[in-house]
Write a protein that holds these residues in place. Structure first.
Motif, PDB file in Angstrom:
ATOM      1  N   ASP A  20       0.831  -1.213   0.000  1.00 13.15           N
ATOM      2  CA  ASP A  20       0.000   0.000   0.000  1.00 13.15           C
ATOM      3  C   ASP A  20       0.864   1.261   0.000  1.00 13.15           C
ATOM      4  N   ALA A  21       2.010   1.196   0.701  1.00 13.80           N
ATOM      5  CA  ALA A  21       2.936   2.338   0.675  1.00 13.80           C
ATOM      6  C   ALA A  21       3.442   2.547  -0.761  1.00 13.80           C
ATOM      7  N   LEU A  22       3.766   1.442  -1.438  1.00  7.89           N
ATOM      8  CA  LEU A  22       4.240   1.563  -2.823  1.00  7.89           C
ATOM      9  C   LEU A  22       3.125   2.086  -3.726  1.00  7.89           C
ATOM     10  N   GLY A  23       1.895   1.663  -3.422  1.00  9.18           N
ATOM     11  CA  GLY A  23       0.739   2.155  -4.184  1.00  9.18           C
ATOM     12  C   GLY A  23       0.588   3.664  -4.015  1.00  9.18           C
ATOM     13  N   LEU A  24       0.798   4.163  -2.796  1.00 11.73           N
ATOM     14  CA  LEU A  24       0.691   5.613  -2.552  1.00 11.73           C
ATOM     15  C   LEU A  24       1.785   6.367  -3.302  1.00 11.73           C
ATOM     16  N   ILE A  25       2.979   5.774  -3.354  1.00  9.22           N
ATOM     17  CA  ILE A  25       4.071   6.426  -4.086  1.00  9.22           C
ATOM     18  C   ILE A  25       3.696   6.544  -5.561  1.00  9.22           C
ATOM     19  N   THR A  26       3.187   5.451  -6.126  1.00  8.09           N
ATOM     20  CA  THR A  26       2.802   5.474  -7.546  1.00  8.09           C
ATOM     21  C   THR A  26       1.694   6.494  -7.793  1.00  8.09           C
ATOM     22  N   GLU A  27       0.738   6.513  -6.866  1.00 11.92           N
ATOM     23  CA  GLU A  27      -0.424   7.387  -7.024  1.00 11.92           C
ATOM     24  C   GLU A  27      -0.045   8.866  -6.887  1.00 11.92           C
ATOM     25  N   ARG A  28       0.850   9.173  -5.952  1.00 11.28           N
ATOM     26  CA  ARG A  28       1.092  10.562  -5.594  1.00 11.28           C
ATOM     27  C   ARG A  28       2.267  11.210  -6.312  1.00 11.28           C
ATOM     28  N   ILE A  29       3.100  10.387  -6.948  1.00  9.54           N
ATOM     29  CA  ILE A  29       4.325  10.944  -7.544  1.00  9.54           C
ATOM     30  C   ILE A  29       4.278  10.807  -9.054  1.00  9.54           C
ATOM     31  N   SER A  30       4.659  11.857  -9.740  1.00  9.66           N
ATOM     32  CA  SER A  30       4.810  11.728 -11.185  1.00  9.66           C
ATOM     33  C   SER A  30       6.252  12.103 -11.531  1.00  9.66           C
ATOM     34  N   SER A  31       6.634  11.779 -12.757  1.00 14.95           N
ATOM     35  CA  SER A  31       8.054  11.937 -13.070  1.00 14.95           C
ATOM     36  C   SER A  31       8.384  13.377 -13.451  1.00 14.95           C
ATOM     37  N   VAL A  32       9.639  13.727 -13.239  1.00 15.88           N
ATOM     38  CA  VAL A  32      10.109  15.020 -13.743  1.00 15.88           C
ATOM     39  C   VAL A  32      10.285  14.844 -15.253  1.00 15.88           C
ATOM     40  N   THR A  33       9.911  15.844 -16.033  1.00 20.83           N
ATOM     41  CA  THR A  33       9.781  15.603 -17.462  1.00 20.83           C
ATOM     42  C   THR A  33      10.969  16.064 -18.306  1.00 20.83           C
ATOM     43  N   ASP A  34      11.799  16.929 -17.789  1.00 18.65           N
ATOM     44  CA  ASP A  34      12.849  17.478 -18.652  1.00 18.65           C
ATOM     45  C   ASP A  34      13.769  16.372 -19.145  1.00 18.65           C
ATOM     46  N   SER A  35      14.274  16.583 -20.352  1.00 22.11           N
ATOM     47  CA  SER A  35      15.242  15.614 -20.868  1.00 22.11           C
ATOM     48  C   SER A  35      16.445  16.377 -21.403  1.00 22.11           C
ATOM     49  N   VAL A  36      17.506  15.645 -21.635  1.00 24.02           N
ATOM     50  CA  VAL A  36      18.749  16.263 -22.061  1.00 24.02           C
ATOM     51  C   VAL A  36      19.458  15.286 -22.997  1.00 24.02           C
ATOM     52  N   ILE A  37      20.206  15.849 -23.977  1.00 28.05           N
ATOM     53  CA  ILE A  37      20.948  14.981 -24.893  1.00 28.05           C
ATOM     54  C   ILE A  37      22.371  14.851 -24.361  1.00 28.05           C
ATOM     55  N   ILE A  38      22.828  13.617 -24.209  1.00 26.59           N
ATOM     56  CA  ILE A  38      24.183  13.416 -23.688  1.00 26.59           C
ATOM     57  C   ILE A  38      24.928  12.409 -24.572  1.00 26.59           C
ATOM     58  N   PRO A  39      26.272  12.428 -24.518  1.00 30.22           N
ATOM     59  CA  PRO A  39      27.016  11.407 -25.266  1.00 30.22           C
ATOM     60  C   PRO A  39      26.763  10.023 -24.679  1.00 30.22           C
ATOM     61  N   ILE A  40      26.773   9.013 -25.530  1.00 26.58           N
ATOM     62  CA  ILE A  40      26.488   7.663 -25.006  1.00 26.58           C
ATOM     63  C   ILE A  40      27.520   7.240 -23.964  1.00 26.58           C
ATOM     64  N   GLU A  41      28.730   7.759 -24.081  1.00 22.58           N
ATOM     65  CA  GLU A  41      29.784   7.403 -23.098  1.00 22.58           C
ATOM     66  C   GLU A  41      29.373   7.777 -21.673  1.00 22.58           C
ATOM     67  N   ALA A  42      28.514   8.773 -21.558  1.00 21.40           N
ATOM     68  CA  ALA A  42      28.139   9.268 -20.224  1.00 21.40           C
ATOM     69  C   ALA A  42      26.761   8.748 -19.812  1.00 21.40           C
ATOM     70  N   SER A  43      26.230   7.738 -20.514  1.00 19.81           N
ATOM     71  CA  SER A  43      24.820   7.406 -20.301  1.00 19.81           C
ATOM     72  C   SER A  43      24.575   6.218 -19.377  1.00 19.81           C
ATOM     73  N   ASP A  44      25.622   5.582 -18.859  1.00 19.01           N
ATOM     74  CA  ASP A  44      25.392   4.424 -17.987  1.00 19.01           C
ATOM     75  C   ASP A  44      24.547   4.843 -16.781  1.00 19.01           C
ATOM     76  N   GLY A  45      23.467   4.107 -16.546  1.00 18.55           N
ATOM     77  CA  GLY A  45      22.612   4.381 -15.385  1.00 18.55           C
ATOM     78  C   GLY A  45      21.580   5.476 -15.613  1.00 18.55           C
ATOM     79  N   ARG A  46      21.632   6.163 -16.748  1.00 22.58           N
ATOM     80  CA  ARG A  46      20.662   7.235 -17.000  1.00 22.58           C
ATOM     81  C   ARG A  46      19.357   6.637 -17.547  1.00 22.58           C
ATOM     82  N   ILE A  47      18.267   7.411 -17.434  1.00 23.19           N
ATOM     83  CA  ILE A  47      16.955   6.918 -17.853  1.00 23.19           C
ATOM     84  C   ILE A  47      16.643   7.440 -19.257  1.00 23.19           C
TER      85      ILE A  47
END
Ligand SMILES: Nc1nc2c(c(=O)[nH]1)N[C@H]1C(S)=C(S)[C@@H](COP(=O)(O)OP(=O)(O)OC[C@H]3O[C@@H](n4cnc5c(N)ncnc54)[C@H](O)[C@@H]3O)O[C@H]1N2
Ligand code: MOO
Length: 416
Positions: A20-47
């Motif tokens: 239920d705690a995880l359900g509240l997180i999903t319900e109450r939180i939305s993602s930050v929308t900005d995006s950025v272009i980066i070199p693939i060399e720097a992309s490990d772990g990025r979304i």
């Protein structure tokens, strides 16, 4: 950027279940929308912010998987070995632009393009060169040792989906498709602080009744592994006003606020009151052990998660709640790790109704993987983390575990 509003959500008085705690997180939180272009060399772990389509076939052309001899399958002697003239030679990176007469073989190397209609490749170990000819055994199937254009990915198909946390193999795929840059979500800015009058930073002489701050350093490392940019707000005293001031100062410029300590029910636990005074609590107390007093709220429109003070509880609540919360904020398609079934090497009793996480080491015994519990249960025992491999997840309904029982194991590596 604000993700939550300071609305009148009333924080429950009852302990809630993890789901239920995880359900509240999903319900109450939305993602930050900005995006950025980066070199693939720097992309490990990025979304990844947008789907990546394959601009070319992968592999881009039909090619040989081995060093050997390419032939047209139809030219082979169906009833015995074949004896063929080597009409050409093609190496990796080269191109063959000659017409090859029927019945000929081509000396070819791994990664070299297979000439049109040369649909089958013999490994050189199976062939015998005889001057300008080659002797090939019977029995190879049509299409053997040939890699077809697009068999890995077809041009125009989705190579990687938005929301994916990029891994080294994803970066290999991006490079293989010719990409030099990638569009990712911006990194979360996270403000982090410890609380407690007893907590001092390492590096100073240890005074009576003080302890060194372990949580802030663990959390910083955990947050950075989750690809967050951390602002270290240091150690705050057990004071509602001090915590409130820090929260108000950081809320506008951060995507998430994280603290440890001061969330249980004692007179000196001020964190919840500070959050409630400038925002609202979404939940407080989850039926897990360790980590029950964990709190989540919103302050100045920014999500806040208050982890308990005991370091093991910090680790467990980070893995179970903060990590999915970060994923949600960061726009990551997050799949909690699946527990792997191992065999219990110990007996254990627990209360029904709460989900317990037991620190264990794994051993190999009689062909099975056996989990042995760390001798210390205490949520303040940091060596119980450093001396174990992961957590057994004992579900709410379980009350007793016996040696030999199947149990679900979550490795630390997977949880981070
Ligand atoms: N009456 C109750 N007492 C407690 C309860 C409860 O429900 N009722 N819950 C217990 C549980 S479970 C936990 S976990 C702790 C967590 O409480 P707090 O979040 O208020 O944490 P503190 O009291 O501030 O600290 C707990 C413990 O951890 C040490 N600590 C704190 N910060 C750090 C740090 N940065 N690095 C290393 N160690 C730290 C602190 O000295 C305490 O020993 O409460 C139980 N009590
Ligand atoms: O989180 Mo407390 O450390 O459950 O014992």
């Amino acid at each position: 950027m604000a993700q939550l509003s300071n609305d009148c959500f009333v924080c429950q008085q009852e302990v809630i279940r993890l789901v239920d705690a995880l359900g509240l997180i999903t319900e109450r939180i939305s993602s930050v929308t900005d995006s950025v272009i980066i070199p693939i060399e720097a992309s490990d772990g990025r979304i990844l912010a947008v789907d990546v389509l394959a601009p070319v076939d992968l592999p881009p052309f039909d090619n040989s998987a081995v060093d050997g001899y390419a032939v047209r399958y139809a030219d082979l002697n169906a009833s015995g070995e074949s004896y063929m003239r080597i009409a050409a030679r093609v190496t990796a990176g080269a191109q063959l632009n000659v017409d090859l007469p029927p019945g000929s073989a081509v000396r070819i190397f791994t990664g070299a393009p297979t000439p049109a209609q040369f649909d089958t490749v013999f490994m050189q170990e199976d062939a015998t060169e005889d001057g300008e000819n080659v002797r090939l055994p019977k029995g190879l199937r049509c299409g053997a040792n040939r890699r077809l254009a697009g068999e890995d990915l077809k041009r125009g198909s989705i190579a990687l989906r938005a929301g994916r946390r990029l891994s080294p193999s994803d970066i290999a795929l991006l490079a293989a498709l010719g990409r030099t840059t990638v569009v990712v979500r911006h990194q979360l800015r996270v403000a982090l602080f410890s609380t407690g009058n007893e907590v001092i930073p390492p590096g100073r002489p240890l005074e009576v009744s003080k302890i060194y701050d372990a949580n802030r350093f663990m959390l910083r490392a955990l947050l950075e592994r989750a690809n967050c940019m951390v602002t270290d707000l240091g150690i705050l005293p057990d004071s509602e006003a001090a915590v409130r001031r820090a929260i108000v100062a950081a809320a506008d410029t951060h995507d998430l606020l994280v603290s440890s300590g001061g969330v249980s029910a004692g007179d000196e636990d001020h964190v919840r009151a500070a959050v409630a005074s400038v925002g609202s609590l979404v939940f407080w107390r989850v039926s897990i052990k360790p980590g029950r007093p964990v709190a989540m709220g919103v302050a100045g429109g920014t999500p806040f998660i208050g982890l308990p003070g005991n370091p093991v509880a910090v680790f467990v609540t980070f893995a179970l709640l903060a990590r999915p919360l970060i994923a949600r904020l960061a726009g990551e398609e997050y799949q909690p790790p699946y527990p792997v079934t191992v065999v219990s090497g110990f007996s254990y009793e627990k209360k029904a109704g709460r989900r317990e996480y037991v620190r264990v080491r794994l051993f190999s015994r009689d062909g099975a993987v056996e989990a042995q519990k760390h001798p210390s249960d205490g949520a303040g025992v940091i060596t119980s983390l450093t001396q174990t491999d992961g957590l057994l997840e004992l579900p709410e309904h379980a009350t007793r575990i016996e040696p030999g029982d199947p149990v679900g194991f979550l490795s630390y590596a997977e949880l981070l």
